[in-house]
Scaffold this motif. Structure first.
Motif, PDB file in Angstrom:
ATOM      1  N   ASP A   1      24.987  19.581 -42.147  1.00  0.00           N
ATOM      2  CA  ASP A   1      23.716  18.908 -42.422  1.00  0.00           C
ATOM      3  C   ASP A   1      22.657  19.311 -41.398  1.00  0.00           C
ATOM      4  O   ASP A   1      21.518  19.626 -41.761  1.00  0.00           O
ATOM      5  N   HIS A   2      23.030  19.325 -40.128  1.00  0.00           N
ATOM      6  CA  HIS A   2      22.098  19.714 -39.068  1.00  0.00           C
ATOM      7  C   HIS A   2      21.618  21.157 -39.251  1.00  0.00           C
ATOM      8  O   HIS A   2      20.420  21.447 -39.162  1.00  0.00           O
TER       9      HIS A   2
ATOM     10  N   ARG B   1      12.408  18.546 -48.617  1.00  0.00           N
ATOM     11  CA  ARG B   1      11.553  19.186 -47.620  1.00  0.00           C
ATOM     12  C   ARG B   1      10.827  20.391 -48.231  1.00  0.00           C
ATOM     13  O   ARG B   1       9.670  20.633 -47.940  1.00  0.00           O
TER      14      ARG B   1
ATOM     15  N   ASN C   1      18.521  17.361 -48.533  1.00  0.00           N
ATOM     16  CA  ASN C   1      17.413  17.923 -47.754  1.00  0.00           C
ATOM     17  C   ASN C   1      16.445  18.788 -48.557  1.00  0.00           C
ATOM     18  O   ASN C   1      15.486  19.297 -48.010  1.00  0.00           O
TER      19      ASN C   1
ATOM     20  N   LYS D   1      19.208  21.538 -42.263  1.00  0.00           N
ATOM     21  CA  LYS D   1      17.846  21.119 -41.932  1.00  0.00           C
ATOM     22  C   LYS D   1      17.122  22.223 -41.166  1.00  0.00           C
ATOM     23  O   LYS D   1      15.949  22.517 -41.441  1.00  0.00           O
ATOM     24  N   GLN D   2      17.798  22.835 -40.195  1.00  0.00           N
ATOM     25  CA  GLN D   2      17.194  23.922 -39.428  1.00  0.00           C
ATOM     26  C   GLN D   2      16.886  25.126 -40.315  1.00  0.00           C
ATOM     27  O   GLN D   2      15.832  25.748 -40.189  1.00  0.00           O
TER      28      GLN D   2
END
Length: 127
Positions: free
Chosen positions: A108-109, A81, A78, A112-113
């Motif tokens: 992973d979630h 980003r 990630n 990302k946040q």
């Protein structure tokens, strides 16, 4: 989109880590915390990152190492980003604050946040 995590991008300098915790800013998205500091890294290495899991919460080194592997993998997949959205260079320390060994999907979630929150705070861009 390069998804590697080469040696040059790993934060290892004791001086940089001490300065990061002394002067850095922090954001959290439980069970992760990101401590970051704007630095003067070379042009080809814009972000240096390190991960950590508490010995207080995870007595066995096997458990700590598993969590750190999960954190590094989630960051590696990630990090694009951040590199696409900002030109500044940063030092990152990603800390795991939870008390149980997580599943990769949850990490992973939350990663990302956390990175989206970082970009929103630093660049003002909402992702």
């Amino acid at each position: 989109m390069n998804q590697s995590f080469p040696k040059a991008e790993k934060l290892k300098s004791k001086k940089h880590i001490e300065r990061l915790f002394a002067e850095g800013k922090s954001i959290s998205k439980f069970p992760l915390r990101l401590v970051y500091l704007k630095t003067g890294l070379p042009e080809e290495t814009r972000i240096q990152a390190a991960v950590s899991a508490s010995k207080r919460n995870f007595k066995k080194a096997v458990d700590r190492n598993r969590i750190k592997r999960l954190l590094r993998e989630a960051y590696r997949l990630n990090k694009y980003r951040i590199t696409e959205e900002t030109d500044a260079s940063y030092a990152f320390m990603i800390l795991y604050l939870g008390r149980e060994i997580p599943e990769y999907e949850k990490i992973d979630h939350k990663m990302k946040q956390l990175l989206a929150l970082f970009l929103e705070k630093e660049t003002g861009k909402k992702i």
